[in-house]
Design a protein around this motif. Sequence first.
Motif, mmCIF file in Angstrom:
data_model
loop_
_atom_site.group_PDB
_atom_site.id
_atom_site.type_symbol
_atom_site.label_atom_id
_atom_site.label_comp_id
_atom_site.label_asym_id
_atom_site.label_seq_id
_atom_site.Cartn_x
_atom_site.Cartn_y
_atom_site.Cartn_z
ATOM 1 N N LEU A 89 -6.810 4.023 1.388
ATOM 2 C CA LEU A 89 -5.714 3.069 1.264
ATOM 3 C C LEU A 89 -4.462 3.589 1.965
ATOM 4 O O LEU A 89 -3.693 2.815 2.541
ATOM 5 C CB LEU A 89 -5.449 2.777 -0.217
ATOM 6 N N GLU A 112 -15.412 -2.372 -3.877
ATOM 7 C CA GLU A 112 -14.393 -2.250 -4.917
ATOM 8 C C GLU A 112 -14.165 -0.820 -5.350
ATOM 9 O O GLU A 112 -13.712 -0.567 -6.459
ATOM 10 C CB GLU A 112 -14.782 -3.114 -6.124
ATOM 11 N N ASN A 113 -14.515 0.099 -4.504
ATOM 12 C CA ASN A 113 -14.360 1.499 -4.868
ATOM 13 C C ASN A 113 -14.040 2.276 -3.602
ATOM 14 O O ASN A 113 -14.907 2.547 -2.799
ATOM 15 C CB ASN A 113 -15.674 2.013 -5.486
ATOM 16 N N GLN A 114 -12.776 2.577 -3.437
ATOM 17 C CA GLN A 114 -12.399 3.276 -2.222
ATOM 18 C C GLN A 114 -11.528 4.481 -2.550
ATOM 19 O O GLN A 114 -10.730 4.441 -3.475
ATOM 20 C CB GLN A 114 -11.692 2.330 -1.254
ATOM 21 N N PRO A 115 -11.698 5.553 -1.779
ATOM 22 C CA PRO A 115 -10.856 6.718 -2.007
ATOM 23 C C PRO A 115 -9.395 6.340 -1.774
ATOM 24 O O PRO A 115 -9.097 5.504 -0.916
ATOM 25 C CB PRO A 115 -11.321 7.722 -0.941
ATOM 26 N N PHE A 116 -8.507 6.924 -2.548
ATOM 27 C CA PHE A 116 -7.068 6.675 -2.372
ATOM 28 C C PHE A 116 -6.672 6.971 -0.921
ATOM 29 O O PHE A 116 -5.846 6.277 -0.320
ATOM 30 C CB PHE A 116 -6.277 7.550 -3.343
ATOM 31 N N GLN A 157 -19.596 -3.278 -6.243
ATOM 32 C CA GLN A 157 -18.583 -2.293 -6.659
ATOM 33 C C GLN A 157 -18.512 -1.094 -5.723
ATOM 34 O O GLN A 157 -17.445 -0.812 -5.189
ATOM 35 C CB GLN A 157 -18.791 -1.879 -8.118
ATOM 36 N N ARG A 166 -7.271 -2.028 -8.443
ATOM 37 C CA ARG A 166 -8.448 -1.657 -9.227
ATOM 38 C C ARG A 166 -9.503 -0.959 -8.382
ATOM 39 O O ARG A 166 -10.408 -0.311 -8.901
ATOM 40 C CB ARG A 166 -9.057 -2.898 -9.881
ATOM 41 N N SER A 167 -9.413 -1.131 -7.045
ATOM 42 C CA SER A 167 -10.498 -0.625 -6.189
ATOM 43 C C SER A 167 -10.413 0.878 -5.946
ATOM 44 O O SER A 167 -11.328 1.467 -5.394
ATOM 45 C CB SER A 167 -10.463 -1.343 -4.841
ATOM 46 N N ILE A 168 -9.317 1.511 -6.348
ATOM 47 C CA ILE A 168 -9.165 2.952 -6.098
ATOM 48 C C ILE A 168 -10.213 3.730 -6.906
ATOM 49 O O ILE A 168 -10.397 3.468 -8.090
ATOM 50 C CB ILE A 168 -7.746 3.430 -6.481
ATOM 51 N N GLU A 169 -10.879 4.635 -6.245
ATOM 52 C CA GLU A 169 -11.889 5.488 -6.871
ATOM 53 C C GLU A 169 -11.346 6.123 -8.148
ATOM 54 O O GLU A 169 -10.295 6.766 -8.114
ATOM 55 C CB GLU A 169 -12.260 6.604 -5.882
ATOM 56 N N LEU A 193 0.835 -1.206 0.000
ATOM 57 C CA LEU A 193 0.000 0.000 0.000
ATOM 58 C C LEU A 193 0.871 1.257 0.000
ATOM 59 O O LEU A 193 0.505 2.281 -0.587
ATOM 60 C CB LEU A 193 -0.936 0.005 1.212
#
Lengths: 334, 334
Positions: B210, B203-207, B199, A256-259, A217
């Motif tokens: 992370l 599967e959709n997260q703000p950077f 999703q 791939r999961s990054i907005e 990360l």
Amino acid sequence: MSYFPRLAETFSELLASVANDRVFVLGHARPDGDCVGAQIALARLLRGYGVDAVALNADPIPKALGFLLGETKIEPLVAPALDGRPLLFVDCADERRVGPKSSQLIADCNFLASIDHHISNTRFARMNLIEPSTAATCEIIAGLAFDFGLAVDATTAQALLTGIMTDTGRFGYAATSARVFELCSRLVQCGARPEVSAQPLYENQPFSRLKLLQRFLGALRTEFDGKLGVGTVARQDFVDTASCYEETEGFVDFTRSIEGVVIGLYLEERRTTVKASLRAVDSSYRVDLIAKQFGGGGHAAAAAFSFEGSIAEVESPLITAIGNRIQEVEAESA
Amino acid sequence: MSYFPRLAETFSELLASVANDRVFVLGHARPDGDCVGAQIALARLLRGYGVDAVALNADPIPKALGFLLGETKIEPLVAPALDGRPLLFVDCADERRVGPKSSQLIADCNFLASIDHHISNTRFARMNLIEPSTAATCEIIAGLAFDFGLAVDATTAQALLTGIMTDTGRFGYAATSARVFELCSRLVQCGARPEVSAQPLYENQPFSRLKLLQRFLGALRTEFDGKLGVGTVARQDFVDTASCYEETEGFVDFTRSIEGVVIGLYLEERRTTVKASLRAVDSSYRVDLIAKQFGGGGHAAAAAFSFEGSIAEVESPLITAIGNRIQEVEAESA
């Protein structure tokens, strides 16, 4: 009601041709949940049908999937043991997927049949049971087992549920159809228990994996205005965190999961090779075509290849190729 | 075939008593996927049946669940709007779950019905449709909708699938029955798409999340010979990574997922308080009793409390209390 009417005739021929015979069930190297589940399930279903079926794999079964290995062993794939007997492939898009050395060893063998859900499958066997509309090879095997009234015991059901759970991304990918859920309902009725698969797979990890994840990360970045997510694990990261290759399972999903990201790229540096994995938010990106440029393949939204060398050598041309593809897709949809 | 025959008579009475009326569908404060899904689905099913049903919640809907809010709004729960109309509760074990202030506002209202899957439900409404064998309140609503032939359109099906997906831990908890999978198969046939829920949720997260996760993993440690996993996020971590409280969803699961850990502890330092979350591998650890010592509560394997102060102040006495509890459980099972 029939789940796979299009495959019925071929599967019927397959069953007839292996009856009372000895066969080997082969899966791809570095086996995942769908491969291990399919190998175990098919071997057990065939044994229940009177066939002496033995599962073989070039690589060891990942620790997290060890719960599937009870009385059904998966033996090491070594050629002398094959003894000219028919080979049944599961979850292998082509015969080379069994592993670089193993594919030479089996070159002159009888490729009797192949059961697979990869769109890139080369139809390399004599009987090809290929259904790219499915989410998992285990979905095909489950459907055929019910269509043909084969005996699905709790162990077989657990193996099939595991393959479906892993290859649908825990029932979250677009390929998770009404048929997938219906088959899982029947597998649970046969004795499969979702928590038996989910706990070892998703709720139990070595501390070293979390330390490796932290490194990964820390190096995570985006390119092309946030449309490409790039994550890497270098040789030294494995050493410093005392972790092993199989502990990186799932890392690619973070990329791939990054907005805002449309393609995720994960590069893993092993002893002499780099394992590259690509994931797209939808199939329009055809990442299998990008992987193909580097000698790999896969699905439209999930593909991979191996490269002899270091991350430093492969990263730049690969990122250029991905950037070109993103531009192409944007131009097509403009 | 009927999914919930035991509830049929009560649900039939409920439908008869609200026909052509105006009713409010209430969920619990800090709503999760099952609550939001159940509120939207029940409101839509009733509207399709000719009832003027409006969904209300004391708190805003989490951003990751925003995809469910299309034409079906969830309005803020404020008493003057209630106008003496009947209240239908979903996913609320008791009437206080609608929120500390809201529960006072609705004290004299008509608690017409409650649909819930919590075993601790107090049967506080006139009609109680409680089924603790289910994995989710959305499972009950889906089953009743099919049992009664109510119109389940794609939006309603999506809401129900979302509630089931979240409350089954992505189809991985033990409560994920054959009925759960069968209902999901029918919901997909009605137009629900698993990836539409998965999703945004997974599967959709703000950077920034992370980066925060990386910080959190860097500080992750174990105590008591690896039996307690401890993870923290300090005030400064939120500042440095420009992330918000909502983005720590799921961090507590990492603390418990470490191999060998029996209790996971997550401490989150907010502006003036610390949010402490406890998770145990099984209910024998009764982490609700540990939380109770600090003014909190919850379930036997999942509990929480809030502490006015800093991590430095609460950490040491809390870890001592957990250590004592681990010793007690070990002594009991010895």
